[in-house]
Design a protein around this motif. Structure first.
Motif, mmCIF file in Angstrom:
data_model
loop_
_atom_site.group_PDB
_atom_site.id
_atom_site.type_symbol
_atom_site.label_atom_id
_atom_site.label_comp_id
_atom_site.label_asym_id
_atom_site.label_seq_id
_atom_site.Cartn_x
_atom_site.Cartn_y
_atom_site.Cartn_z
ATOM 1 N N LEU A 110 1.043 -1.290 0.194
ATOM 2 C CA LEU A 110 -0.072 -0.280 -0.211
ATOM 3 C C LEU A 110 0.470 1.098 -0.330
ATOM 4 C CD1 LEU A 110 -3.200 -0.951 2.404
ATOM 5 C CD2 LEU A 110 -3.177 0.018 -0.390
ATOM 6 N N TRP A 146 -10.897 0.923 17.625
ATOM 7 C CA TRP A 146 -10.853 0.023 16.410
ATOM 8 C C TRP A 146 -11.547 -0.987 16.931
ATOM 9 C CZ3 TRP A 146 -10.626 -0.538 11.160
ATOM 10 C CH2 TRP A 146 -9.993 0.359 10.338
ATOM 11 N N TYR A 147 -11.601 -1.099 18.413
ATOM 12 C CA TYR A 147 -12.704 -2.370 18.920
ATOM 13 C C TYR A 147 -14.008 -2.074 18.653
ATOM 14 C CZ TYR A 147 -14.538 -5.237 22.559
ATOM 15 O OH TYR A 147 -14.355 -5.918 24.141
ATOM 16 N N LEU A 149 -15.326 -0.115 16.642
ATOM 17 C CA LEU A 149 -16.278 -0.096 15.155
ATOM 18 C C LEU A 149 -15.660 -1.319 14.914
ATOM 19 C CD1 LEU A 149 -13.799 2.069 13.457
ATOM 20 C CD2 LEU A 149 -15.999 2.411 13.978
ATOM 21 N N TYR A 157 -17.839 -0.838 11.752
ATOM 22 C CA TYR A 157 -17.081 -1.469 10.903
ATOM 23 C C TYR A 157 -17.439 -3.127 10.384
ATOM 24 C CZ TYR A 157 -13.595 2.108 9.032
ATOM 25 O OH TYR A 157 -13.208 2.998 8.193
ATOM 26 N N ILE A 185 -5.127 -5.307 10.208
ATOM 27 C CA ILE A 185 -5.889 -4.033 9.604
ATOM 28 C C ILE A 185 -6.260 -2.573 10.635
ATOM 29 C CG2 ILE A 185 -7.941 -3.016 9.672
ATOM 30 C CD1 ILE A 185 -8.908 -5.694 8.485
ATOM 31 N N TRP A 189 -3.437 -0.080 9.415
ATOM 32 C CA TRP A 189 -4.468 1.523 9.398
ATOM 33 C C TRP A 189 -3.445 2.700 9.595
ATOM 34 C CZ3 TRP A 189 -6.443 4.291 14.068
ATOM 35 C CH2 TRP A 189 -6.560 5.696 13.182
ATOM 36 N N THR A 192 0.852 2.381 7.953
ATOM 37 C CA THR A 192 0.940 2.922 6.419
ATOM 38 C C THR A 192 1.379 3.796 6.014
ATOM 39 O OG1 THR A 192 -1.330 1.087 6.017
ATOM 40 C CG2 THR A 192 -0.205 2.323 4.049
ATOM 41 N N PHE B 24 -8.524 5.417 -6.019
ATOM 42 C CA PHE B 24 -7.721 4.727 -4.918
ATOM 43 C C PHE B 24 -7.389 5.374 -3.811
ATOM 44 C CE2 PHE B 24 -3.153 2.477 -3.774
ATOM 45 C CZ PHE B 24 -3.951 1.695 -3.594
ATOM 46 N N PHE B 28 -8.508 5.311 -0.009
ATOM 47 C CA PHE B 28 -7.097 5.736 1.276
ATOM 48 C C PHE B 28 -7.791 6.693 2.518
ATOM 49 C CE2 PHE B 28 -3.612 5.696 3.246
ATOM 50 C CZ PHE B 28 -3.177 4.354 3.346
ATOM 51 N N TRP B 31 -10.787 5.755 4.366
ATOM 52 C CA TRP B 31 -10.818 4.389 5.212
ATOM 53 C C TRP B 31 -10.147 5.150 6.395
ATOM 54 C CZ3 TRP B 31 -9.262 -0.026 7.007
ATOM 55 C CH2 TRP B 31 -7.552 -0.636 7.739
ATOM 56 N N THR B 32 -8.986 6.300 6.081
ATOM 57 C CA THR B 32 -7.937 7.142 7.098
ATOM 58 C C THR B 32 -8.372 8.351 7.991
ATOM 59 O OG1 THR B 32 -5.707 7.108 5.344
ATOM 60 C CG2 THR B 32 -5.693 8.699 7.164
ATOM 61 N N PRO B 35 -12.574 6.433 11.261
ATOM 62 C CA PRO B 35 -12.171 6.426 12.460
ATOM 63 C C PRO B 35 -12.262 6.949 13.572
ATOM 64 C CG PRO B 35 -10.526 4.450 11.108
ATOM 65 C CD PRO B 35 -11.177 5.337 10.191
ATOM 66 N N ILE B 38 -15.622 8.428 12.832
ATOM 67 C CA ILE B 38 -16.590 8.170 14.317
ATOM 68 C C ILE B 38 -16.721 8.515 15.511
ATOM 69 C CG2 ILE B 38 -17.353 5.340 14.720
ATOM 70 C CD1 ILE B 38 -17.202 5.065 11.563
ATOM 71 N N TRP B 256 -19.091 3.879 26.506
ATOM 72 C CA TRP B 256 -18.450 4.249 24.834
ATOM 73 C C TRP B 256 -17.998 5.546 24.617
ATOM 74 C CZ3 TRP B 256 -15.084 1.764 23.151
ATOM 75 C CH2 TRP B 256 -15.303 0.242 23.024
#
Lengths: 320, 292
Positions: A110, A146-147, A149, A157, A185, A189, A192, B24, B28, B31-32, B35, B38, B256
């Motif tokens: 990537l 991530w936990y 998600l 996710y 994953i 994340w 990279t 692409f 990406f 994707w970055t 998180p 959210i 949470w």
């Protein structure tokens, strides 16, 4: 002519002429003492917090460590001989290797792709800045996010994977077949971007004359990439991979939060197992033996890395 | 610097490649950021809103995510009921304290190592950097024992010293690189003008200042984000933000909303600091192996 002048050695660094003092100063006790005093505080502090624990670790690994009144007793290398028959120890190394290799595979491929795209994008600066953000997050916070998600009742996710028909009704961290992918994953994340940064720095330093010569010889862009760019990137990639490998030894924060090594030990990579042995079961002697194997491998990797530090192609300034 | 100008003829393949790379890059990017996004939005959601999900496969129902009435209660409760102000200060004091100690001791040692030569220097240097690479879990037990004997467990000075184990070698290693780039002639000139050796050292500090500044920020970043040292050496009196956030996860309930709010509080300052020293990031994160 003075002694000092003759023995001063001149070296080129970053294009500038630097006169090094060393050889000249070796015979001047006053100067030596000055540098010695300057160096000492740091060396003493470091020795206390690194050498001392290291020897203590060796001592512990040869004893049955008892924190109570009984004290430590010599146990004929039992901590060491038992490692061979310790299935979790062998499995821990194997999982660590598997985990690191999977992370490397995705991060490096990537990273190279994105760096190549970014290198010719006019948005390079802005995009790189955004891509850097995950690296700044504390690994333990990244693990917690991530936990959340991946949570099988309210994780977005998880919902996405289900909606796309991946995984069936299992949750990624809850099944021992997929949990390893879950932690990979998260690592991909978060790290990279580091590979992108390193490869970008490397791309700026691919010699243009070689690229041009190759094109004059009729090579296309793809051919150019494989015969000129990639070989020139090689030292950068090696550094990137080594650094990430060692970081995977160092940082288990995210894994502790995400799976804690479960389910059914499927993500119990060696550092996580070591954490269990020392801090959950308090088998300090055995923990010390495991820790030493980890340290030795780290030191070997470190030696290779330090050899790479001396490679001028990665450290010389790109503004030239 | 000029770039390699290649005449690219407009062709079908070229267009397809351009579209693909843009997609692409877009994927990406999402994707970055997702998180972070959210985490940020969830920190303003009440418990029930945070649990709302559309049915499996219902992609039109994604709007549920934005369907909530924002509340600041998680942030307020973190500071009023959970002492997050204290933890924030602990994080700040421990990380900047360690950065300062490391940079002062580190600059001195790095300068000396840059200017002098002695037998076994390479070995000493490798020992220094290897301490930075050692896995924390591996050395934690003996370190804990030492810290307990010195009665430093659960105190801020203890945590500062613990962070110094990884910041100081890093400081020496990186700062030596900075000093190597400062010509010795400058100190020579200063000493000819009557400065002492130490005075000459102080004279050249400003030349390495931008690097030192960036480096302090990096040290703060590393120690702020640390979890293992903070949870074991700092346990008790010196709880930092990552540890406090982790403790919001309890066997009976996982709060949470609060965790996401705490995540925002912990990550935002570091993200900003990191962007501030963007130029030195590659050098810092690769321990000087790669320069941009």
């Amino acid at each position: 002519m003075t002694d000092a002048f003759v023995s001063a050695k001149a070296v080129f660094r970053d294009g500038g002429l630097v006169i090094d003092e060393p050889a000249a100063m070796r015979n001047k006790p006053l100067a030596n003492r000055f540098y010695f005093y300057l160096m000492m505080p740091a060396i003493i502090v470091l020795a206390c917090i690194t050498l001392y624990p290291f020897f203590w670790l060796i001592f512990m690994s040869l004893h049955k460590v008892d924190m109570g009144a009984a004290g430590d007793t010599w146990n004929n290398f039992k901590n060491w001989t038992r490692l061979g028959s310790d299935r979790k120890f062998v499995q821990g190394w194997w999982l660590l290797l598997k985990y690191s290799s999977l992370c490397m595979l995705f991060e490096v491929s990537l990273g190279i792709m994105l760096a190549l795209i970014l290198n010719r994008s006019k948005w390079e600066k802005l995009l790189v800045t955004v891509f850097l953000m995950p690296m700044m997050m504390a690994p333990v916070i990244a693990g917690l996010v991530w936990y959340y998600l991946f949570n099988s009742t309210f994780g977005w996710y998880h919902w996405l994977m289900q909606s796309l028909g991946i995984l069936g009704d299992k949750s990624i961290l809850g099944d021992k077949a997929t949990a390893m992918w879950g932690i990979v994953i998260v690592d991909v994340w978060q790290w990279t971007p580091l590979i992108i940064l390193i490869v970008l720095a490397g791309l700026k330093r691919v010699p243009r004359d070689q690229l041009e010569a190759n094109m004059v010889d009729g090579a296309g862009e793809i051919r150019n990439f494989f015969s000129i760019t990639l070989p020139n990137l090689y030292p950068f990639l090696l550094i990137a991979v080594l650094l990430r490998f060692m970081d995977n030894f160092r940082f288990i924060d995210a894994i502790l939060v995400l799976t804690g090594g479960g389910p059914a030990n499927s993500t119990k990579i060696l550092p996580t197992y070591l954490f269990d042995v020392s801090f959950t079961f308090f088998k300090l002697g055995r923990g010390a033996a495991i820790a030493l194997t980890l340290l030795v491998v780290t030191i070997i990797l470190g030696m290779i890395l330090v050899k790479l530090f001396e490679n001028p192609s990665t450290t010389k300034s790109s503004e030239a | 610097m000029a770039t390699l100008e290649v005449v690219r003829y407009a062709s079908k393949t070229r267009t397809v490649i351009n579209v693909l790379t843009t997609i692409f890059l877009g994927v990406f990017l999402v994707w970055t950021i997702l998180p972070f996004f959210i985490m940020f939005v969830s920190s303003f959601k009440d418990l029930l809103d945070a649990f709302a999900l559309p049915p499996t496969g219902d992609f039109r129902g994604v709007g549920v995510f934005f369907n909530f009435s924002p509340t600041f209660k998680h942030y307020i409760e973190l500071f009023t009921e959970r002492n997050f102000a204290t933890y924030f200060m602990n994080s700040l004091v421990a990380s900047s304290g360690s950065a300062l100690v490391s940079v002062v001791l580190g600059a001195m040692a790095a300068y000396a190592m840059s200017r002098t030569d002695f037998r076994g220097k390479d070995h000493v240097f490798f020992w220094i950097i290897s301490t930075r690479m050692a896995p924390v879990v591996a050395v934690m037990v003996p370190l804990y024992a030492i810290f307990r004997n010195l009665e430093l467990v659960g105190t801020l000075p203890g945590l500062i010293l613990a962070y110094t184990t990884f910041n100081l070698p890093f400081a020496i290693w990186i700062l030596k690189g900075f000093f190597d780039n400062v010509p010795y002639a400058i100190e020579e000139a200063a000493m000819v003008d009557g400065r002492t050796r130490f005075g000459a050292f102080l004279d050249i500090l400003p030349l390495a200042a931008p690097g030192i500044g960036a480096f302090i920020v990096l040290c703060i970043l590393f120690s702020w984000n640390d979890f293992l040292f903070a949870s074991i050496i700092g346990s008790g009196g010196a709880k930092t933000l990552p540890v406090a956030t982790r403790e919001l996860v309890t066997p009976t309930s996982i709060q949470w909303g609060k965790i996401m709010a705490a995540g925002v509080i912990t990550s935002v300052p570091m993200t900003l600091l990191g962007l501030l020293i963007r130029r030195y990031l590659v050098t810092g994160l690769t321990m000087g192996a790669v320069k941009e």
